[in-house]
Design a protein around this motif. Structure first.
Motif, short mmCIF file in Angstrom:
data_model
loop_
_atom_site.label_atom_id
_atom_site.label_comp_id
_atom_site.label_asym_id
_atom_site.label_seq_id
_atom_site.Cartn_x
_atom_site.Cartn_y
_atom_site.Cartn_z
N PRO A 1 0.96 -1.15 -0.18
CA PRO A 1 -0.06 0.08 0.05
C PRO A 1 0.85 1.06 0.00
CG PRO A 1 -0.67 -1.58 1.59
CD PRO A 1 0.44 -2.28 1.19
N TYR A 2 2.21 1.28 0.61
CA TYR A 2 2.90 2.07 0.58
C TYR A 2 3.26 2.80 -0.75
CZ TYR A 2 2.66 1.92 5.76
OH TYR A 2 2.12 2.02 7.06
N GLU B 1 2.03 1.83 -3.62
CA GLU B 1 0.73 2.33 -4.36
C GLU B 1 0.54 3.75 -4.26
OE1 GLU B 1 -2.24 -0.34 -3.08
OE2 GLU B 1 -1.59 -2.16 -4.77
N ASN B 2 0.60 4.17 -2.94
CA ASN B 2 0.55 5.79 -2.69
C ASN B 2 1.61 6.46 -3.32
OD1 ASN B 2 1.07 8.01 -0.77
ND2 ASN B 2 -0.80 7.57 -0.31
N LEU B 3 2.77 5.93 -3.14
CA LEU B 3 3.95 6.81 -3.62
C LEU B 3 3.86 6.76 -5.13
CD1 LEU B 3 6.56 5.69 -1.49
CD2 LEU B 3 5.84 8.10 -1.59
N ALA C 1 1.22 6.67 -7.08
CA ALA C 1 0.24 7.41 -7.33
C ALA C 1 0.40 9.00 -7.44
CB ALA C 1 -1.20 7.26 -6.61
N ARG C 2 1.40 9.39 -6.44
CA ARG C 2 1.74 10.61 -6.30
C ARG C 2 2.73 10.95 -7.64
NH1 ARG C 2 1.47 13.22 -1.33
NH2 ARG C 2 0.57 11.86 0.18
N GLU D 1 1.04 11.74 -10.83
CA GLU D 1 -0.06 12.84 -10.91
C GLU D 1 -0.10 13.66 -12.28
OE1 GLU D 1 0.01 13.70 -6.33
OE2 GLU D 1 1.54 14.84 -7.57
N ALA E 1 5.30 8.84 7.20
CA ALA E 1 5.06 7.31 6.46
C ALA E 1 6.08 6.24 6.95
CB ALA E 1 5.19 7.49 5.18
#
Length: 224
Positions: free
Chosen positions: A35-36, A38-40, A42-43, A46, A106
């Motif tokens: 999940p970490y 995936e979050n990064l 996605a950033r 952008e 994080a």
């Protein structure tokens, strides 16, 4: 002089994040790394980004692999690469600080200890100036890896410069040329662009040539 390394497939990034995070934990327990990642990612994907994309992240990680022997803690350097442009808005000036703050939030949650977290945040903040202190091996590796794009061949450098212009598409041409020329002159004025022995030998001369050429094309000649 050879071109900068060709970035590997960005599809490998989640696995690279997992391996780095687990190594940085040093055996400590922690949550699922995915999940970490995936979050990064996605950033980094952008829509306002044209240069500061997952391709740039991959290229920096590849260059860190090349320079790994100069780092005191290569896992911290790799984590810093993941976070160094995680927050990026081309119309703002506090991107590095906000990216460092993100790492400070994080990484402890992800199971990384205080010492490594603090080092990652320090390294992210160092990318404001790209001016590590003498003997700062971690800082030298991260900054050299980030700036190695300046040493690309003619096509690669032209693509880099075009992507930077696209990110600042909201800036009128005259203002962009003035601002970009100021950045190029600042870089050319540095005694050394690259601090590691490898970077100095393989990237310095070509990077200076590319910067001076771009400055001339902008109509503002400067030091070579």
């Amino acid at each position: 002089m050879t071109d900068s390394p060709r970035p590997r497939d960005t599809r490998a990034l989640p696995d690279r994040w997992r391996d780095t995070l687990l190594a940085a934990r040093s055996g400590a327990p922690g949550p699922d790394p995915l999940p970490y990642a995936e979050n990064l990612l996605a950033r980094w994907a952008e829509p306002q980004r044209r240069y500061h994309t997952t391709a740039h992240l991959t290229a920096v990680l590849d260059r860190i692999d090349t320079l790994a022997g100069y780092a005191a803690d290569v896992h911290a350097v790799r984590l810093a690469a993941w976070f160094h442009d995680a927050v990026y808005r081309p119309d703002r000036t506090e991107n590095e600080e906000r990216s460092a703050a993100l790492a400070e939030r994080a990484l402890p949650e992800a199971g990384v200890g205080e010492v490594v977290t603090a080092e990652v945040a320090r390294l992210v903040r160092l990318t404001v100036t790209h001016d590590p202190a003498e003997g700062d091996g971690n800082g030298e590796v991260l900054c050299d890896a980030d700036l190695a794009v300046l040493a690309g061949g003619p096509e690669a450098y032209a693509a880099y410069a075009a992507h930077v212009r696209e990110e600042y598409g909201f800036v009128p041409d005259e203002a962009f040329r003035a601002g970009r020329a100021a950045v190029l002159r600042q870089l050319l004025a540095l005694p050394r662009l690259f601090r590691t022995p490898y970077g100095a030998a393989e990237w310095e001369a070509r990077a200076r040539h590319n910067l001076a050429t771009e400055l001339e094309l902008l109509g503002s000649p400067g030091p070579r």
